[in-house]
Design a protein around this motif. Structure first.
Motif, PDB file in Angstrom:
ATOM      1  N   UNK A   1      43.260  16.484  14.016  1.00  0.00           N
ATOM      2  CA  UNK A   1      44.019  15.307  14.439  1.00  0.00           C
ATOM      3  C   UNK A   1      44.103  15.239  15.960  1.00  0.00           C
ATOM      4  N   UNK A   2      44.288  16.391  16.607  1.00  0.00           N
ATOM      5  CA  UNK A   2      44.352  16.403  18.077  1.00  0.00           C
ATOM      6  C   UNK A   2      42.998  16.039  18.670  1.00  0.00           C
ATOM      7  N   UNK A   3      41.916  16.530  18.060  1.00  0.00           N
ATOM      8  CA  UNK A   3      40.581  16.166  18.545  1.00  0.00           C
ATOM      9  C   UNK A   3      40.341  14.668  18.411  1.00  0.00           C
ATOM     10  N   UNK A   4      40.685  14.111  17.239  1.00  0.00           N
ATOM     11  CA  UNK A   4      40.471  12.685  17.023  1.00  0.00           C
ATOM     12  C   UNK A   4      41.331  11.842  17.958  1.00  0.00           C
ATOM     13  N   UNK A   5      42.575  12.290  18.180  1.00  0.00           N
ATOM     14  CA  UNK A   5      43.458  11.535  19.082  1.00  0.00           C
ATOM     15  C   UNK A   5      42.912  11.561  20.506  1.00  0.00           C
ATOM     16  N   UNK A   6      42.385  12.714  20.926  1.00  0.00           N
ATOM     17  CA  UNK A   6      41.807  12.813  22.266  1.00  0.00           C
ATOM     18  C   UNK A   6      40.599  11.898  22.403  1.00  0.00           C
TER      19      UNK A   6
ATOM     20  N   UNK B   1      39.271   4.487  24.408  1.00  0.00           N
ATOM     21  CA  UNK B   1      40.094   3.320  24.725  1.00  0.00           C
ATOM     22  C   UNK B   1      40.450   3.230  26.205  1.00  0.00           C
ATOM     23  N   UNK B   2      39.957   4.166  26.992  1.00  0.00           N
ATOM     24  CA  UNK B   2      40.346   4.223  28.407  1.00  0.00           C
ATOM     25  C   UNK B   2      39.874   2.982  29.158  1.00  0.00           C
ATOM     26  N   UNK B   3      40.711   2.538  30.087  1.00  0.00           N
ATOM     27  CA  UNK B   3      40.379   1.426  30.979  1.00  0.00           C
ATOM     28  C   UNK B   3      40.680   1.853  32.418  1.00  0.00           C
ATOM     29  N   UNK B   4      39.683   1.819  33.299  1.00  0.00           N
ATOM     30  CA  UNK B   4      38.269   1.473  33.059  1.00  0.00           C
ATOM     31  C   UNK B   4      37.603   2.507  32.168  1.00  0.00           C
ATOM     32  N   UNK B   5      36.419   2.200  31.639  1.00  0.00           N
ATOM     33  CA  UNK B   5      35.748   3.115  30.713  1.00  0.00           C
ATOM     34  C   UNK B   5      35.576   4.509  31.307  1.00  0.00           C
ATOM     35  N   UNK B   6      35.825   5.506  30.493  1.00  0.00           N
ATOM     36  CA  UNK B   6      35.685   6.898  30.919  1.00  0.00           C
ATOM     37  C   UNK B   6      34.203   7.246  30.982  1.00  0.00           C
ATOM     38  N   UNK B   7      33.705   7.737  32.125  1.00  0.00           N
ATOM     39  CA  UNK B   7      32.273   8.065  32.227  1.00  0.00           C
ATOM     40  C   UNK B   7      31.855   9.207  31.309  1.00  0.00           C
TER      41      UNK B   7
END
Length: 491
Positions: free
Chosen positions: A58-63, A69-75
């Motif tokens: 669950x922690x892996x999936x949440x991470x 969903x990061x804005x701006x997109x996470x490289x």
């Protein structure tokens, strides 16, 4: 001292956002970290942390959700997703005992050579959640890994010709277990391909059933302040027809071939009947017939309140065998006749699910489950029941448990288990295939808690293969032989 390769692997997880600073500190402080061999990849590091309980799924999936969903997109989003998916696949092996320890055991026993061992170590987890399983590992090397079938057959012939000596019995046991697993998978694939050539791949309307049954159905809400609607009530029929239309529309949108798309029609609903009504839970179990041309199939569904005190009703797809078992054996007050006593429903289900985690039979990849979830979300089918997408979707007793040899601590319970089979799903192109597994399973009381019996892996493997044969219409095919579990040494 920590090997040089490992800090880089764990630091990659931190830099990609898959673990936190505190989780990174915890892994470096773990007493087993210093004994680890160089890890082949960050995915191996993440899988090891999950095996050791330093990171949960669950922690892996949440991470990963946060990264995506990061804005701006996470490289690092693409690398993080690849790492997480690879870790999921490694965890699938870990839960089957396909590990570095098992690979090294095969090498020590002379069943694989050094080159095969080195390749396998790159593709298997360092540690497992269950004891190392050399037989399952050897089968996996043949069906999914680097070991050529010809080399395995040569090894099998060599082992069969060996004179009796101390190591010969163990080598023979491992090879026999691997052969049974390989034959089971080969048989399924061969029969499926044979019938696919004559009948064609699974049709679009069958995919509609797959979505409704495996996904749990779409939650179309009704308002019924007085009681739960009848299975054949007009409101129920309207809901089901809307459900079928919505899924059919989605299948059309997925189909790019214009000719095939034109042939996709909403199945006709008929033959609705009630199996039973659980008064305590306010849920009806129902069966219906879906017709498309000359083809007919069974669809099961339930109607029930969204919460115990709510008047909002929801219709959900279900497995017909589960519905017949759950709603077809009720007493006069609408409560189930069979509750897996003396184990109890909750303890039985907990023991079964824990036992299923260590199966040698092929399990559904978590990466596949994630991809299916993403596909459903993209298509708008977001009202599916997440519990129904699990490998073991549902379990229901079909009769009373019985004590074995008069021992109340050893119970054989007749069950029907809804199993989502990723192998048949992959062959069908639908991502999953729901199989009802029906039969007795043994449970043993151990220090006050219940667990599955020592014969669970063999019993489950056999039921999966039998269900696959029924699914593809090969009920007259001879079953492969499964080796008996090894005898425990005398004290």
């Amino acid at each position: 001292m920590i090997p040089d390769a490992n800090p880089d692997a764990f630091h990659a997880l931190l830099s990609r956002g898959l673990i936190t600073d505190s989780q990174h500190d915890a892994v470096l402080a773990h007493p087993e970290t210093s004994t680890l061999p160089p890890l082949p990849s960050p995915a191996h590091a993440l899988a090891w942390m999950r095996v050791k309980g330093l990171v949960t799924e669950e922690e892996q999936d949440a991470a990963l959700d946060r990264i995506e969903a990061a804005t701006p997109p996470d490289p690092n989003a693409e690398d993080a997703a690849d790492t997480a998916f690879d870790a999921d696949d490694l965890m699938e092996c870990a839960e089957r005992g396909i590990t570095h320890e098992a690979v090294q055991a095969l090498y020590r026993d002379g069943l694989i050579d050094a080159q095969t061992r080195d390749i396998a170590l790159q593709e298997t987890p360092v540690a497992g959640t269950v004891p190392a399983a050399p037989g399952a590992t050897l089968a996996w090397l043949v069906t999914d890994g680097p070991l050529e079938r010809e080399h395995f057959d040569a090894t099998r012939a060599q082992v069969a010709a060996e004179p009796a000596f101390a190591m010969a019995a163990e080598r023979a046991r491992i090879v026999a277990e691997a052969q049974a697993l390989i034959e089971a998978e080969d048989r399924t694939i061969a029969e499926w391909k044979s019938r696919s050539q004559r009948q064609g791949r699974i049709g679009a309307w069958k995919f509609i059933l797959t979505v409704l049954v495996i996904g749990g159905g779409l939650g179309w809400y009704l308002f019924a302040p007085d009681s739960v609607p009848a299975c054949d009530a007009s409101s129920t029929r309207k809901t089901l027809n809307n459900m079928l239309f919505r899924v059919t529309l989605d299948v059309r949108m997925r189909t790019f071939d214009a000719e095939k798309r034109a042939d996709i029609r909403t199945p006709l609903l008929g033959g609705i009947r009630e199996v039973g009504y659980r008064k305590d839970q306010r849920v009806r179990g129902c069966i219906a017939t879906l017709t498309r041309g000359d083809d007919k199939d069974t669809m099961a569904f339930t109607i029930g309140a969204t919460s115990p005190k709510s008047d909002d009703m929801v219709v959900r797809g279900a497995d017909s065998d589960i519905v017949e078992a759950r709603f077809g054996h009720l007493d006069a007050s609408g409560k189930p006749l069979f509750n897996a006593e003396p184990i109890g429903r909750d303890a039985m289900e907990k023991a079964f699910r824990e036992g299923a985690e260590s199966l040698s039979a092929r399990s559904q990849s978590r990466a596949l489950a994630r991809m299916r979830a993403q596909e459903r979300a993209a298509s708008g089918l977001s009202d599916l029941d997440p519990d129904r997408t699990r490998e073991i979707a549902d379990i229901e007793p079909t009769g009373p448990c019985r004590a074995l040899d008069g021992d109340a601590g050893r119970q054989a319970c007749p069950l029907v288990v809804e199993y989502n089979d990723s192998l048949l799903g992959a062959l069908a192109g639908s991502g999953g295939a729901s199989l009802p597994l029906t039969g007795e399973f043994t449970f043993v009381q151990d220090n006050g808690a219940w667990r599955v019996g020592d014969d669970f892996t063999q019993a489950f493997m056999r039921k999966v293969v039998e269900a696959r044969m029924r699914k593809i219409g090969a009920t007259d095919v001879a079953m492969p032989a499964f080796p008996a579990p090894p005898m425990k040494p005398s004290p």
